[in-house]
Every structure is written in C-alpha cells, then in structure tokens.
Design a protein around this motif. Structure first.
Motif, PDB file in Angstrom:
ATOM      1  N   MET A   1       0.112   8.382   1.407  1.00  0.00           N
ATOM      2  CA  MET A   1      -0.749   7.314   0.937  1.00  0.00           C
ATOM      3  C   MET A   1      -0.446   6.053   1.760  1.00  0.00           C
ATOM      4  N   ASP A   2      -1.476   5.368   2.246  1.00  0.00           N
ATOM      5  CA  ASP A   2      -1.237   4.148   3.014  1.00  0.00           C
ATOM      6  C   ASP A   2      -1.060   2.955   2.065  1.00  0.00           C
ATOM      7  N   LYS A   3      -0.657   1.825   2.640  1.00  0.00           N
ATOM      8  CA  LYS A   3      -0.350   0.646   1.825  1.00  0.00           C
ATOM      9  C   LYS A   3      -1.553   0.159   1.019  1.00  0.00           C
ATOM     10  N   LEU A   4      -2.709   0.129   1.649  1.00  0.00           N
ATOM     11  CA  LEU A   4      -3.904  -0.368   0.968  1.00  0.00           C
ATOM     12  C   LEU A   4      -4.242   0.504  -0.243  1.00  0.00           C
ATOM     13  N   GLU A   5      -4.174   1.797  -0.069  1.00  0.00           N
ATOM     14  CA  GLU A   5      -4.470   2.718  -1.173  1.00  0.00           C
ATOM     15  C   GLU A   5      -3.419   2.586  -2.284  1.00  0.00           C
ATOM     16  N   GLY A 166       8.413   7.115  -1.312  1.00  0.00           N
ATOM     17  CA  GLY A 166       7.399   7.094  -0.266  1.00  0.00           C
ATOM     18  C   GLY A 166       6.590   5.824  -0.111  1.00  0.00           C
ATOM     19  N   VAL A 167       7.182   4.656  -0.330  1.00  0.00           N
ATOM     20  CA  VAL A 167       6.459   3.417  -0.015  1.00  0.00           C
ATOM     21  C   VAL A 167       6.338   3.332   1.502  1.00  0.00           C
ATOM     22  N   PRO A 168       5.130   3.214   2.029  1.00  0.00           N
ATOM     23  CA  PRO A 168       4.963   3.125   3.487  1.00  0.00           C
ATOM     24  C   PRO A 168       5.708   1.905   4.031  1.00  0.00           C
ATOM     25  N   ALA A 169       6.382   2.093   5.142  1.00  0.00           N
ATOM     26  CA  ALA A 169       7.174   1.010   5.736  1.00  0.00           C
ATOM     27  C   ALA A 169       6.740   0.743   7.163  1.00  0.00           C
TER      28      ALA A 169
END
Length: 189
Positions: A1-5, A166-169
């Motif tokens: 999942m990307d940050k915006l989503e 899984g927070v996108p970094a």
C-alpha cells in the motif's frame, strides 16, 4: 500500500471513531504518558496542539504545563518547516497558518527542538518494526525530528490499530522511538 492510500484508509477509520471513544482514548494516552518517569522528568517538552480526528493533546499539553514542564508547540512557517514557541496556558494560543492553533509567544527558531528532553509528534500510523511514522505529507515533522538527538524520547500518539506493519518509508522519513496508544506505550527501537 502506498502512502496516499494508507493516509486515506487511516483517515476513514479515524472518522468512524465515536466522539466519546476519542475522549476516553485521549485520557488514557495522557495517563499512560504521565506515568512514565522519562515524561515526568522532562523539563522541556516539544508537543503539538491536536486538530480534527488526531488523538487529542489539549489535556496532555495542559497537564505537562501544570506539572512544571516548559512546553513548546510548533508554529508552521511559510516554507512548511516548524518554528517553536512556548505554551503558557490555554489563553496563549491563536489561529496560525492553515487554522492551526499556535502559541503567541516569541518564536524560538527551528533549532529549538534540539533542546527538548521529550518530543511528542503527530502521526497517522507508525511501523511497529522500524518506528517510521506516516504523517500528513508535508514533511514538517520529518525535518523537525531530524534535529532531535538520538537519545531523546520521541513519541507518536496513535489510536488503536494505527501501530502497523509496513508503513512505506522514504529516505527523508524519521522514525520515532515510542508509540503512545490508549492501551499503553510501545517501545519500538
């Protein structure tokens, strides 16, 4: 999942939390933090004045101030970096940029956060493994957290379910050391 989503998903979940549940969560977070010796002993605390569906910090800021801590709150600059000013009670706040409540005290500069013994930062989510926080996307807190020393406790306030895997970094993202939830304080790294 990307940050915006992920931001959309968390925002939707936050909107669904009933007001009474938000109030009791804020009280639990405040008490969990105030029970920690490293919070009780912090002479200078950098915090923020919550808005909207964020875990409420108003009672926490007031309690820290009443217990003798000097509390500095952010002042959003034109370049979206954070300046800092001292909170000196509820009557010392005024609307600033983007309608955020800010202290009316003298600005101390972007480097003032370097002197804080405790930093409390907003987040939409935090990665339970790395401490990377998902912010609102402006990078203001990542710049501020980059100025904080490695031994200073940095804490993100979260609702239950926002400490996730899984927070996108990205390279500019700065992690926090703790997540404060209604159920307790979680040490991350």
């Amino acid at each position: 999942m990307d940050k915006l989503e992920l931001r959309r998903k968390v925002a939707q979940a936050r909107r669904a939390i009933p007001a009474e549940a938000r109030r009791s969560a804020a009280a639990a977070i405040r008490e969990n933090l105030l029970d920690r010796p490293w919070v009780q002993m912090a002479g200078l605390v950098a915090c923020y004045w919550s808005t909207g569906d964020e875990p409420d910090t108003h009672g926490l800021v007031f309690a820290l101030w009443k217990h003798g801590a000097t509390v500095i709150l952010p002042v959003l600059r034109e370049d979206d970096d954070l300046d800092w000013a001292v909170y000196d009670g509820p009557d010392t706040l005024a609307p600033g940029r983007r309608g955020l409540m800010e202290p009316i005290d003298t600005r101390r500069g972007v480097e003032a956060i370097r002197t804080a013994a405790l930093v409390i930062a907003p987040a939409l989510a935090v990665d339970r493994q790395t401490g990377v926080r998902l912010g609102r996307g402006g990078g203001s807190y990542d710049r501020a957290l980059a100025r904080v020393g490695p031994n200073v406790p940095t804490v993100a306030l979260l609702h239950e379910g926002e400490l996730i895997d899984g927070v996108p970094a990205e390279p500019h993202d700065r992690p926090v050391r703790y997540a404060a939830l209604p159920s307790g304080i979680v040490a991350i790294r």
